[in-house]
Every structure is written in structure tokens, then in C-alpha cells.
Design a protein around this motif. Structure first.
Motif, PDB file in Angstrom:
ATOM      1  N   ALA A  45     -18.291 -21.466   8.205  1.00 24.83           N
ATOM      2  CA  ALA A  45     -19.716 -21.347   7.910  1.00 24.83           C
ATOM      3  C   ALA A  45     -19.871 -20.322   6.786  1.00 24.83           C
ATOM      4  O   ALA A  45     -19.235 -20.447   5.751  1.00 24.83           O
ATOM      5  CB  ALA A  45     -20.465 -20.943   9.164  1.00 24.83           C
ATOM      6  N   ASN A  46     -20.732 -19.321   6.978  1.00 29.67           N
ATOM      7  CA  ASN A  46     -20.900 -18.267   5.995  1.00 29.67           C
ATOM      8  C   ASN A  46     -20.753 -16.937   6.711  1.00 29.67           C
ATOM      9  O   ASN A  46     -21.412 -16.711   7.733  1.00 29.67           O
ATOM     10  CB  ASN A  46     -22.282 -18.371   5.343  1.00 29.67           C
ATOM     11  CG  ASN A  46     -22.474 -17.376   4.211  1.00 29.67           C
ATOM     12  OD1 ASN A  46     -22.254 -16.181   4.387  1.00 29.67           O
ATOM     13  ND2 ASN A  46     -22.859 -17.859   3.055  1.00 29.67           N
ATOM     14  N   ARG A  49     -23.477 -14.878   8.579  1.00 25.41           N
ATOM     15  CA  ARG A  49     -24.120 -15.229   9.848  1.00 25.41           C
ATOM     16  C   ARG A  49     -23.230 -16.161  10.672  1.00 25.41           C
ATOM     17  O   ARG A  49     -23.728 -17.149  11.238  1.00 25.41           O
ATOM     18  CB  ARG A  49     -25.448 -15.936   9.575  1.00 25.41           C
ATOM     19  CG  ARG A  49     -26.558 -15.059   9.052  1.00 25.41           C
ATOM     20  CD  ARG A  49     -27.053 -14.116  10.109  1.00 25.41           C
ATOM     21  NE  ARG A  49     -28.383 -13.594   9.781  1.00 25.41           N
ATOM     22  CZ  ARG A  49     -29.017 -12.685  10.533  1.00 25.41           C
ATOM     23  NH1 ARG A  49     -28.463 -12.217  11.634  1.00 25.41           N
ATOM     24  NH2 ARG A  49     -30.206 -12.256  10.187  1.00 25.41           N
ATOM     25  N   ARG A 159     -17.453 -21.844   3.888  1.00 28.99           N
ATOM     26  CA  ARG A 159     -17.571 -23.309   3.979  1.00 28.99           C
ATOM     27  C   ARG A 159     -16.240 -24.034   3.756  1.00 28.99           C
ATOM     28  O   ARG A 159     -16.205 -25.083   3.117  1.00 28.99           O
ATOM     29  CB  ARG A 159     -18.644 -23.834   3.018  1.00 28.99           C
ATOM     30  CG  ARG A 159     -20.023 -23.226   3.225  1.00 28.99           C
ATOM     31  CD  ARG A 159     -20.707 -23.656   4.481  1.00 28.99           C
ATOM     32  NE  ARG A 159     -21.973 -22.937   4.650  1.00 28.99           N
ATOM     33  CZ  ARG A 159     -22.657 -22.901   5.805  1.00 28.99           C
ATOM     34  NH1 ARG A 159     -22.204 -23.529   6.872  1.00 28.99           N
ATOM     35  NH2 ARG A 159     -23.786 -22.238   5.886  1.00 28.99           N
ATOM     36  N   THR A 181     -16.324 -28.089   3.400  1.00 23.18           N
ATOM     37  CA  THR A 181     -17.293 -28.793   4.245  1.00 23.18           C
ATOM     38  C   THR A 181     -18.470 -29.348   3.452  1.00 23.18           C
ATOM     39  O   THR A 181     -19.277 -30.090   3.983  1.00 23.18           O
ATOM     40  CB  THR A 181     -17.842 -27.869   5.347  1.00 23.18           C
ATOM     41  OG1 THR A 181     -18.666 -26.872   4.735  1.00 23.18           O
ATOM     42  CG2 THR A 181     -16.725 -27.209   6.121  1.00 23.18           C
ATOM     43  N   ARG A 182     -18.560 -28.992   2.170  1.00 22.43           N
ATOM     44  CA  ARG A 182     -19.660 -29.499   1.338  1.00 22.43           C
ATOM     45  C   ARG A 182     -19.192 -30.630   0.420  1.00 22.43           C
ATOM     46  O   ARG A 182     -19.936 -31.556   0.152  1.00 22.43           O
ATOM     47  CB  ARG A 182     -20.239 -28.366   0.481  1.00 22.43           C
ATOM     48  CG  ARG A 182     -20.888 -27.247   1.293  1.00 22.43           C
ATOM     49  CD  ARG A 182     -22.353 -27.518   1.529  1.00 22.43           C
ATOM     50  NE  ARG A 182     -22.972 -26.584   2.462  1.00 22.43           N
ATOM     51  CZ  ARG A 182     -23.470 -25.405   2.135  1.00 22.43           C
ATOM     52  NH1 ARG A 182     -23.404 -24.975   0.898  1.00 22.43           N
ATOM     53  NH2 ARG A 182     -24.047 -24.657   3.054  1.00 22.43           N
ATOM     54  N   SER A 220     -19.914 -23.921  16.425  1.00 22.23           N
ATOM     55  CA  SER A 220     -18.897 -23.953  15.363  1.00 22.23           C
ATOM     56  C   SER A 220     -17.545 -23.497  15.926  1.00 22.23           C
ATOM     57  O   SER A 220     -16.501 -23.791  15.349  1.00 22.23           O
ATOM     58  CB  SER A 220     -19.316 -23.107  14.157  1.00 22.23           C
ATOM     59  OG  SER A 220     -19.536 -21.780  14.540  1.00 22.23           O
ATOM     60  N   TYR A 480     -14.948 -42.523  11.489  1.00 26.07           N
ATOM     61  CA  TYR A 480     -15.624 -42.873  10.247  1.00 26.07           C
ATOM     62  C   TYR A 480     -16.612 -41.776   9.868  1.00 26.07           C
ATOM     63  O   TYR A 480     -17.412 -41.326  10.702  1.00 26.07           O
ATOM     64  CB  TYR A 480     -16.358 -44.211  10.442  1.00 26.07           C
ATOM     65  CG  TYR A 480     -17.336 -44.579   9.362  1.00 26.07           C
ATOM     66  CD1 TYR A 480     -16.917 -44.665   8.032  1.00 26.07           C
ATOM     67  CD2 TYR A 480     -18.667 -44.854   9.654  1.00 26.07           C
ATOM     68  CE1 TYR A 480     -17.809 -45.014   7.037  1.00 26.07           C
ATOM     69  CE2 TYR A 480     -19.571 -45.212   8.665  1.00 26.07           C
ATOM     70  CZ  TYR A 480     -19.143 -45.289   7.354  1.00 26.07           C
ATOM     71  OH  TYR A 480     -20.028 -45.627   6.376  1.00 26.07           O
ATOM     72  N   ARG A 482     -19.416 -40.604   6.723  1.00 22.36           N
ATOM     73  CA  ARG A 482     -20.109 -41.069   5.521  1.00 22.36           C
ATOM     74  C   ARG A 482     -20.150 -39.998   4.430  1.00 22.36           C
ATOM     75  O   ARG A 482     -20.400 -40.282   3.267  1.00 22.36           O
ATOM     76  CB  ARG A 482     -21.546 -41.488   5.858  1.00 22.36           C
ATOM     77  CG  ARG A 482     -21.620 -42.743   6.713  1.00 22.36           C
ATOM     78  CD  ARG A 482     -23.044 -43.013   7.170  1.00 22.36           C
ATOM     79  NE  ARG A 482     -23.506 -41.936   8.035  1.00 22.36           N
ATOM     80  CZ  ARG A 482     -24.699 -41.931   8.645  1.00 22.36           C
ATOM     81  NH1 ARG A 482     -25.534 -42.929   8.459  1.00 22.36           N
ATOM     82  NH2 ARG A 482     -25.037 -40.923   9.422  1.00 22.36           N
ATOM     83  N   ASP A 483     -19.985 -38.732   4.833  1.00 25.61           N
ATOM     84  CA  ASP A 483     -20.061 -37.653   3.843  1.00 25.61           C
ATOM     85  C   ASP A 483     -19.178 -36.496   4.301  1.00 25.61           C
ATOM     86  O   ASP A 483     -18.549 -36.547   5.368  1.00 25.61           O
ATOM     87  CB  ASP A 483     -21.515 -37.200   3.637  1.00 25.61           C
ATOM     88  CG  ASP A 483     -22.181 -36.755   4.934  1.00 25.61           C
ATOM     89  OD1 ASP A 483     -21.469 -36.321   5.862  1.00 25.61           O
ATOM     90  OD2 ASP A 483     -23.427 -36.829   5.022  1.00 25.61           O
ATOM     91  N   HIS A 485     -19.932 -33.611   5.402  1.00 25.25           N
ATOM     92  CA  HIS A 485     -20.367 -32.976   6.648  1.00 25.25           C
ATOM     93  C   HIS A 485     -19.863 -33.755   7.859  1.00 25.25           C
ATOM     94  O   HIS A 485     -19.366 -33.166   8.829  1.00 25.25           O
ATOM     95  CB  HIS A 485     -21.902 -32.884   6.676  1.00 25.25           C
ATOM     96  CG  HIS A 485     -22.425 -32.221   7.898  1.00 25.25           C
ATOM     97  ND1 HIS A 485     -22.479 -30.857   8.035  1.00 25.25           N
ATOM     98  CD2 HIS A 485     -22.903 -32.733   9.057  1.00 25.25           C
ATOM     99  CE1 HIS A 485     -22.971 -30.555   9.226  1.00 25.25           C
ATOM    100  NE2 HIS A 485     -23.241 -31.672   9.865  1.00 25.25           N
ATOM    101  N   ARG A 489     -17.172 -32.812  10.988  1.00 25.12           N
ATOM    102  CA  ARG A 489     -17.352 -33.110  12.413  1.00 25.12           C
ATOM    103  C   ARG A 489     -16.210 -33.988  12.949  1.00 25.12           C
ATOM    104  O   ARG A 489     -15.805 -33.836  14.103  1.00 25.12           O
ATOM    105  CB  ARG A 489     -18.696 -33.803  12.647  1.00 25.12           C
ATOM    106  CG  ARG A 489     -19.907 -32.940  12.340  1.00 25.12           C
ATOM    107  CD  ARG A 489     -20.133 -31.854  13.383  1.00 25.12           C
ATOM    108  NE  ARG A 489     -21.313 -31.070  13.060  1.00 25.12           N
ATOM    109  CZ  ARG A 489     -21.277 -29.786  12.670  1.00 25.12           C
ATOM    110  NH1 ARG A 489     -20.146 -29.113  12.599  1.00 25.12           N
ATOM    111  NH2 ARG A 489     -22.409 -29.160  12.378  1.00 25.12           N
TER     112      ARG A 489
END
Lengths: 576, 77
Positions: A45-46, A49, A159, A181-182, A220, A480, A482-483, A485, A489
Motif C-alpha cells: 500500500a503506502n 497509512r 504499491r 499494483t497499479r 491487506s 482471471y 481484467r486489470d 488491481h 487480488r
């Protein structure tokens, strides 16, 4: 063989994976030890936080403060609370570092509650000793850590999800492969030493609400480190000693007895009566909690409605601004007021968390795992009941030792064939045109965990559960995304899947009952100290199968008196 | 393996009037531990793209314009 241009390789002396609690402390310590060392903090994450304390913490649950307790007292209490299955040297290393760490954090600007004479305002919550130190203004702790990270010029990489550890020819750790993750980019961090601080495995079971992310732990923290360590060949320990906590029903956050207990709040049954002697979280306490829920006197409640107005306001201030501040909003939505009604509680889903119980990647008193150069701290590593302060102390211990290890080592070689194969495996869900969404795969794993692996544990049920889980191995090739993110997961779901199998395998191996509800094994209802006074280590064997073996308990450094051993076995309030 | 998209009511609400993501602000997006806040390509404002919320509140607490509200997810209410 060389790596293609789309895989960036960064060379670092000390890599810290996970920027929550232990991780920042490990990274800061590494820089304090050797300002010339390159230190990277890799975070999914960052760092600002991330992790279990993203909104702060309302108190220290295990402060060993001179005048209130000695390290020996604390080691005894934790040994008894864990039915004897502890690496005492590891608990002692924490206890001896506890007060110095409090003072260090105090100097950094973390506020701990003090009494009218300026001494730390210690509270008794544990069964025997006094170890709780409130932090009513503990919401800013991440900011304080972040300032320190910047001051010490720690390289922060946000990230990126670490997915597999890398090893050199000699079997020492040599870094990790991680996924952006982006943008779904693959990076390799080549490191001389690695400290894993990836938090608990909090997404193994399904919360009663059915909401995948309504977990007790920050979701997370899904077992990335447990899975990485397992696949790299490290030993994990105590996985049959689940984390199960007493929580606000549905909200699934702490109730929180450590805050309310010293102010007069307590856990009550539906008649408003106390039924446990001590609200400190232990397997034995959870067993009584479970018995009360099931035994006709449930639901179980947090009782505050007898307290004075100013006390309630104090509780509201702490609970509604710290750690899980949306608690107040949850109560408002249901019209629950501490002044007039008890608050319904329930038990959490299962997890692996050394912070509250004793399960995780095996580490010794130096923070060393069983892989050379690989260290572990915080909720992921096996030092029991370590909570936030234990994460800081072991973060520091690992930071020191990893820096030393890195100093004595050349830049390791990379296994390029392994990296390329991993890249293809990690990115595969993104290449498919359709398939199984990560959320469905994960829901199914966690629903099976609830149906078959939650205590009370039954061999036949766990057999079915493990068989159903193993049947899902084939589903992985159909995941599967799609992006980027969803790819994150998909990879998390595979780590959750690994952890679910670990829970089954470790639980079936220990054919006795121990730690109250945590390992309440119906087929073997008694504790068997003849056979099972030992650790259970889980590892990947030579056939790539999940296996277990026993490990003897190291000689104690603090002996227990006979009459003390059963202190945590007498949790139920006796009828008068 | 055919797939379907289902709708979901998400817990985090961003007030487009107050949100300054279109001026470059990324605060809530940066601090979300679960990375579920993204830019809405149509409006340039922040929004909750994935229903994977821990109702932990850094997005609301750190927003410089008080544009973000964290509600309790519907299944928990």
C-alpha cells in the motif's frame, strides 16, 4: 541468460518487505546501524497509512515497565498463556527490549499516558501481571514513523506486492520478485539481507458478515509473507494455534477490553453477568467465550452501561478516534449508545497472527528465520503475543542483525530462469480472456475454511476441507484479472489459499487439544504433554508437499512454579 | 468461462463539488491501504472503484477539503 528490459533489477543491501509497524522500525534501525547501507522499504500500500496501525493504536498491551514488572514476570505470563509452547529466549529478548523501545518512541513524540507524578500510567488487564499502557492520543504514530524514515533517507517503494523470495545457489535469500499494483509491472529487488514484516494472515476465514474485506485484521495483511516464506523453504510454526478474537459483532473490530477493562467495562453474557475472570485474549478465554455463546446464555456483550458519564466519554474519545475510528459510526447507525445498551460481541474468523496468538514464520531471538539472510518481525513472525510493541522491538532486532549480515556478504547471484518463470506465472491471469474472478476464488476458499477448519476441529471435517481445497489447485490456471488491481487480488487469493491449507495440515498433525479454543480438537480432547510438548513446524518437503515435523522446546530461561502453570486454565467465574 | 458484472453499493462517498483530484490531488488515493480509490475518468474526481473497504478512514481523515465520507459497508450495518 539475462533478464529482459521489462524487468527492472534494483540492488539493495537490506530489503524490508512491509511498511506497517515492524517494517519502518527495521528500516530505520538498519540506517542507524550503517548510514552508508542502502535500505529499501517495499510496501504493497503506502507507508504513510499501511498495516495494522494505519489509524494509530490505543495502547500498549505488553509494556514491561520497571516498577510494575520485570522481564522474567512477563516471560512467565506469556509462557503460561501459551500452555508452555514458546521459545522463551525469544519472548525474553522482547521483554528486555520493551522499556527501551517505549522510551525511544516517547522521545520520537509518541504520547503514552502518564499519571499525576509523571510516571507511565500502567493498567492491569492480564491474568497475573500489569502490562497495559494507554495511548489515548496514539492516532499519529504512523506520521511519526514516516518522519523518521524520511530523515534517515530510507528508499520507499510503495504499491509493490512482494510475491516470491529469491535465493542464491547456497540457499541464502537474495531478494524478491514483486508486482506493481497499479501497472502490473514486474520488478526484482536483489538484496544481501531481507526482513519480512508482512503482517498477519487475516484473510483465511470469512467474517460472519460475509463481507470479504470486513476482517479483524487490515485485509491487506493476507498472508503474503507466510506464503512467500513457505515457498522459499522456510519453516512456519504453531499454525494450528489459530488467532480467534472476541470482537464487536459485524463491525469485527476490537471491543476493546484493554481500553474499557481498566475503566470498569467487562465482557458479560445476555444476563449482564461476568463469566470470565480476565479479558486478556488467550485461547482459554476464547474457549469460555465460545461456550457462553453456544451454551444458551449468549449472545455475549461488552458491558459499559453501568459506568459514569465522564468514563463513557473517555472511552468514546479513545475508541472513536484511534485504531478503528469508524466504530462510533457503526454504533450510531444502529442507535447503540454505551450509556444505555450493552454492545453485542462475537468471535472473529480464524487467522495466523503472532501479535495476538503464536502462529507464524519461525524466528529465533535474533529474528532469524530458517533461511540464511532472511529475518522476520511483527504479526507474521512467531514470537507470541507480541502486539505493536513486539513488532517494534523485533523490527529493531531484525534491522540490526540484517544490516550486520549484509555487511559480510557479496552481491548475490540471481536465478534468472526462476525469475522469468515467476513473471509468467504472476502475470498469467491478466493474459486470459475470461475465467474465475479472484473474489469468487477467494470467497470459496474462505467459505470452506469456515465450514471445515474452524474449531471445534474434527478430523473428518478437516479431511473434507483439505480435499475440497486441493481440488481448487486446478482453478488457479483459470484465475482471471481484467486489470492490475485484480491481478493484485489474484495473487493475494493464492496466498490466502496457501494459508488455508496450512491451517488444515498443521491442525491435523497435532493430535491433541491445546490453547483452549485455538486448537480445540474434538477427536483428541485432552492436552497430551507426553507427546505434544513441542513446536509443530510446517514446511515444503522434497516432493513439494506441505509437511509437518516436531521441534523440541528450547530449555526455559525462566522456570515456572507448579502452581502457576494452570493459571490460565481457570478462566471461568466460579458460581457463588 | 463467461463472466458477468454485478453492481455493488460502495461505502466511500466522494463529494465531487469539494474534491480537487482534477487539480492534481491524490491524497485519498495514496493513503488507501487497499488501493480501492481511483480517478473517475469521466469526472477527473476520486471515487471508490472496488468494493473492498476496511472502513479504516485514512481517506476521510487526510482529505484536505473534507470531500470524503466513509460509511460502514452495507453488509455490516
Amino acid at each position: 541468460m539475462t533478464l529482459p528490459d521489462d524487468i527492472t533489477v534494483t540492488d539493495i543491501d537490506v530489503l524490508v518487505i512491509g511498511g506497517g509497524t515492524a517494517g519502518p522500525m527495521a528500516a530505520i534501525t538498519a540506517k542507524e546501524q550503517n548510514p552508508n547501507a542502502s535500505v529499501m522499504l517495499l510496501e504493497k500500500a503506502n507507508v504513510k497509512r499501511s498495516g495494522a496501525i494505519s489509524m494509530g493504536m490505543d495502547g500498549l498491551n505488553n509494556a514491561v515497565v520497571p516498577g510494575h514488572s520485570e522481564p522474567e514476570d512477563y516471560v512467565k505470563e506469556i509462557t503460561i498463556a501459551n500452555d508452555g509452547i514458546v521459545l522463551q529466549k525469544g519472548v525474553m529478548a522482547y521483554a528486555q527490549g520493551s522499556f527501551d523501545m517505549i522510551q525511544k518512541l516517547d522521545q520520537w513524540g509518541v504520547y503514552f499516558q502518564k499519571d499525576e507524578t509523571g510516571e507511565y500510567d500502567m493498567k492491569k488487564v492480564h491474568h497475573l501481571g500489569t502490562y497495559v499502557l494507554p495511548m489515548p492520543e496514539g492516532h499519529n504514530i504512523k506520521k511519526i514513523l514516516y518522519r523518521r524514515l524520511r530523515r534517515h533517507r530510507v528508499t520507499i517503494e510503495n504499491r509493490y506486492q512482494a510475491i516470491r523470495l529469491l535465493k542464491d545457489k547456497d540457499g541464502s535469500v537474495s531478494g524478491c520478485i514483486a508486482l506493481g499494483t497499479r501497472d502490473a509491472d514486474i520488478i526484482v529487488i536483489r538484496a544481501k539481507a531481507v526482513v519480512m514484516c508482512t503482517g498477519a494472515a487475516g484473510r483465511i476465514g470469512l467474517p460472519a458478515s460475509g463481507y470479504l474485506f470486513g476482517t479483524y485484521e487490515n485485509p491487506s495483511n493476507c498472508g503474503d509473507g507466510h506464503s512467500m516464506a513457505y515457498h522459499a523453504g522456510a519453516e512456519l510454526t504453531g499454525l494450528e494455534c489459530y488467532q480467534i478474537n472476541p470482537l464487536l459483532k459485524d463491525y469485527n473490530g476490537p471491543a476493546c477490553a484493554y481500553v474499557t477493562g481498566p475503566l470498569g467495562g467487562y465482557t458479560a453474557n445476555s444476563q449482564g453477568d461476568r463469566f470470565i475472570e480476565c479479558d486478556y485474549w488467550s485461547g482459554q478465554m476464547m474457549m469460555e467465550f465460545y461456550n457462553e455463546l453456544q451454551g444458551g446464555k449468549g449472545p455475549v456483550f461488552l458491558k459499559l452501561d453501568h459506568l459514569a458519564e465522564e468514563t463513557i466519554q473517555e472511552i468514546e474519545h479513545v475508541l472513536h478516534t484511534n485504531e478503528r475510528p469508524s466504530r462510533g459510526r457503526f454504533h450510531d447507525g444502529r442507535g447503540t449508545d454505551y450509556r444505555t445498551s450493552m454492545v453485542e460481541m462475537h468471535i472473529s474468523e480464524i487467522g495466523f497472527c503472532a501479535g495476538h496468538s503464536a502462529s507464524g514464520v519461525w524466528v529465533n531471538e535474533k529474528g532469524e528465520t530458517t533461511i540464511p539472510g532472511l529475518y522476520g518481525a511483527g504479526d507474521m513472525a512467531s514470537i507470541p503475543h507480541s502486539y505493536m510493541l513486539g513488532a517494534f522491538v523485533y523490527g529493531q532486532i531484525c534491522g540490526e542483525n540484517a544490516t550486520q549480515y549484509a555487511l559480510e556478504r557479496e552481491i548475490p547471484e540471481l536465478d534468472e530462469a526462476f525469475i522469468l518463470a515467476e513473471r509468467d506465472r504472476i502475470l498469467a491471469p491478466l493474459k486470459r480472456a475470461d475465467g474465475i474472478p479472484p473474489s469468487q476464488f477467494e470467497y470459496k476458499v474462505r467459505r470452506l475454511v469456515n465450514d471445515y477448519l474452524q474449531p471445534p476441529k474434527v478430523t473428518k471435517k478437516m479431511d473434507i476441507g483439505l480435499a475440497r481445497l486441493k481440488a481448487m489447485v486446478d482453478d488457479i490456471q483459470h484465475l482471471y484479472a481484467r486489470d492490475a488491481h485484480e491481478l493484485l487480488r489474484a495473487n493475494e487469493a493464492q496466498h490466502v489459499f496457501d494459508c488455508a491449507q496450512m491451517a488444515a495440515v498443521a491442525s491435523m498433525y497435532r493430535t491433541e487439544s491445546r490453547w483452549g479454543l485455538y486448537h480445540n480438537y474434538v477427536d483428541y480432547p485432552l492436552t497430551d504433554n507426553e507427546k505434544w510438548f513441542c513446536h509443530v513446524q510446517l514446511f515444503k518437503d522434497e516432493h513439494d508437499e506441505m509437511s509437518c515435523k516436531t521441534k523440541p522446546i528450547d530449555p526455559y530461561v525462566v522456570e515456572l512454579d507448579e502452581h502457576e502453570k494452570n493459571a490460565y486454565q481457570q478462566m471461568r467465574v466460579q458460581a457463588v | 468461462m463467461p463472466i458477468a458484472s454485478q453492481i455493488s453499493m460502495v461505502p466511500v462517498v466522494v463529494d465531487d463539488e469539494k474534491c480537487i483530484a482534477d487539480k492534481g490531488c491524490r491524497t485519498c488515493i495514496d493513503v488507501c491501504p487497499l488501493d480501492v480509490l481511483w480517478i473517475n475518468e469521466d469526472t477527473g474526481k476520486a471515487h471508490m472503484k472496488y468494493d473492498e473497504c476496511w472502513y479504516c478512514m485514512p481517506c476521510e481523515a487526510d482529505c484536505p477539503t473534507d470531500a470524503v465520507t466513509v460509511n460502514i459497508p452495507y453488509l455490516l450495518r
